[in-house]
Design a protein around this motif. Sequence first.
Motif, short mmCIF file in Angstrom:
data_model
loop_
_atom_site.label_atom_id
_atom_site.label_comp_id
_atom_site.label_asym_id
_atom_site.label_seq_id
_atom_site.Cartn_x
_atom_site.Cartn_y
_atom_site.Cartn_z
N VAL A 32 0.83 -1.06 0.00
CA VAL A 32 0.00 0.11 0.04
C VAL A 32 0.82 1.15 -0.03
O VAL A 32 1.84 1.19 0.64
CB VAL A 32 -1.04 0.16 1.27
N PHE A 33 0.71 2.04 -0.80
CA PHE A 33 1.30 3.53 -1.20
C PHE A 33 0.54 4.56 -0.48
O PHE A 33 -0.65 4.71 -1.04
CB PHE A 33 1.93 3.67 -2.25
N CYS A 34 0.89 5.43 0.27
CA CYS A 34 0.05 6.55 0.77
C CYS A 34 1.03 7.90 0.77
O CYS A 34 2.22 7.93 1.13
CB CYS A 34 -0.30 5.94 2.21
N ASN A 35 0.37 8.98 0.94
CA ASN A 35 0.95 10.16 0.73
C ASN A 35 0.43 10.85 1.97
O ASN A 35 0.96 12.29 2.28
CB ASN A 35 0.61 10.99 -0.47
N VAL A 36 -0.25 10.42 2.83
CA VAL A 36 -0.66 10.89 4.19
C VAL A 36 -0.45 10.38 5.25
O VAL A 36 -0.74 9.31 5.57
CB VAL A 36 -2.31 11.23 4.11
N ALA A 37 0.70 10.87 5.96
CA ALA A 37 1.36 10.24 7.40
C ALA A 37 0.23 9.42 8.19
O ALA A 37 0.29 8.52 8.73
CB ALA A 37 2.21 11.03 8.00
N GLU A 38 -0.97 10.36 8.49
CA GLU A 38 -1.72 9.71 9.56
C GLU A 38 -3.20 8.97 8.94
O GLU A 38 -4.20 8.94 9.54
CB GLU A 38 -2.11 10.86 10.36
N ALA A 39 -2.99 8.80 7.57
CA ALA A 39 -4.06 8.17 6.93
C ALA A 39 -4.30 6.77 7.49
O ALA A 39 -3.48 5.98 7.73
CB ALA A 39 -4.01 8.03 5.46
N THR A 52 3.75 -0.89 3.77
CA THR A 52 3.14 0.67 3.27
C THR A 52 4.45 1.27 2.87
O THR A 52 5.62 1.21 3.55
CB THR A 52 2.38 0.91 4.45
N PHE A 53 4.20 2.05 1.96
CA PHE A 53 5.29 3.05 1.64
C PHE A 53 4.52 4.28 1.50
O PHE A 53 3.58 4.67 0.93
CB PHE A 53 5.76 2.63 0.31
N LEU A 54 5.35 5.28 2.50
CA LEU A 54 4.73 6.77 2.84
C LEU A 54 5.66 7.60 1.76
O LEU A 54 6.76 7.34 1.90
CB LEU A 54 4.80 6.93 4.27
N PHE A 55 5.08 8.41 1.12
CA PHE A 55 5.96 9.14 0.22
C PHE A 55 5.42 10.76 -0.01
O PHE A 55 3.94 10.88 0.68
CB PHE A 55 6.00 8.61 -1.20
N ASN A 56 5.94 11.73 0.04
CA ASN A 56 5.49 13.14 -0.32
C ASN A 56 5.69 13.75 -1.61
O ASN A 56 6.02 12.82 -2.54
CB ASN A 56 6.26 14.08 0.83
N ARG A 57 5.28 14.75 -1.81
CA ARG A 57 5.14 15.26 -3.14
C ARG A 57 6.78 15.45 -3.79
O ARG A 57 6.94 14.91 -5.00
CB ARG A 57 4.81 16.66 -3.15
N GLU A 58 7.57 15.59 -3.02
CA GLU A 58 8.99 15.44 -3.34
C GLU A 58 9.34 14.07 -3.93
O GLU A 58 10.14 13.88 -5.03
CB GLU A 58 9.99 15.75 -2.50
N VAL A 66 9.39 6.11 -5.65
CA VAL A 66 8.29 5.24 -5.96
C VAL A 66 8.42 4.21 -6.99
O VAL A 66 8.00 3.09 -6.75
CB VAL A 66 6.77 6.30 -5.95
N LEU A 67 8.66 4.86 -8.29
CA LEU A 67 8.74 3.98 -9.37
C LEU A 67 9.58 2.71 -9.05
O LEU A 67 9.53 1.56 -9.37
CB LEU A 67 9.12 4.72 -10.60
N GLN A 68 10.80 3.13 -8.49
CA GLN A 68 11.76 2.03 -8.14
C GLN A 68 11.04 1.03 -7.20
O GLN A 68 11.57 -0.36 -7.59
CB GLN A 68 13.02 2.50 -7.22
N ILE A 69 10.49 1.31 -6.29
CA ILE A 69 9.91 0.32 -5.34
C ILE A 69 8.71 -0.41 -6.12
O ILE A 69 9.03 -1.83 -6.14
CB ILE A 69 9.12 1.05 -4.12
N LEU A 70 7.98 0.07 -6.91
CA LEU A 70 7.19 -0.65 -7.72
C LEU A 70 7.51 -1.63 -8.58
O LEU A 70 7.15 -2.80 -8.70
CB LEU A 70 6.27 0.49 -8.70
#
Length: 190
Positions: A32-39, A52-58, A66-70
């Motif tokens: 699961v990939f997510c852009n919101v830490a508290e989601a 789970t993989f948390l990421f931000n706009r950067e 992200v692409l590399q993990i996928l």
Amino acid sequence: KKIAIFASGSGSNAENIIQYFLSKPEISVDSVFCNVAEAYVLKRAEKYNIPTFLFNREDLKNQEKVLQILQERQIDFIVLAGFLWLMPSFIVSAFPNRIINIHPALLPHHGGKGMYGMKVHEAVIAAGEKESGITIHYINNQYDKGDPIFQARCPVEAGETPESLAKKVHALEYAHFPRVIEEILQNLKS
Ligand code: GRF
């Protein structure tokens, strides 16, 4: 077949999909990939020991993370389930016709571009629509404009509120989304 789910919020759809595929040996939710830490979706994934993989706009901008993990995880298919950002074109291009999204209304619909959540239901009611529903569609580089795959409908009744409509739409999502994913993956040329 390995699915990666992208989500930004509660994750009730993500959990429904995870549960559905627990009994299907051929297909699994890998991560699961997510852009919101508290989601809350992160808590739901952890319940099933799904990474789970948390990421931000950067991260999303610099193509490595992200692409590399996928690619490292050999993801076959990406499912957006309440993911509130536009998928960057470099990910869309790396997964042609392999990213789908669910929209809680009948696209093309009323209301502003890229609306989400209660705003969608408010717009449908404000427009006096007699029905609403869900649209599952491929993702391309224009928000909510990818080819439609599946739609299910529900009536918008007199006195309907955004909350009551959201309840009906969520019921359609839980009833159909996992099966539509399964059907696509069964026909996917590997
Ligand atoms: C769903 O209504 C879905 O249609 C929309 O975002 C919402 C996600 O809800 N894309 P949840 O996080 O799965 O509960």
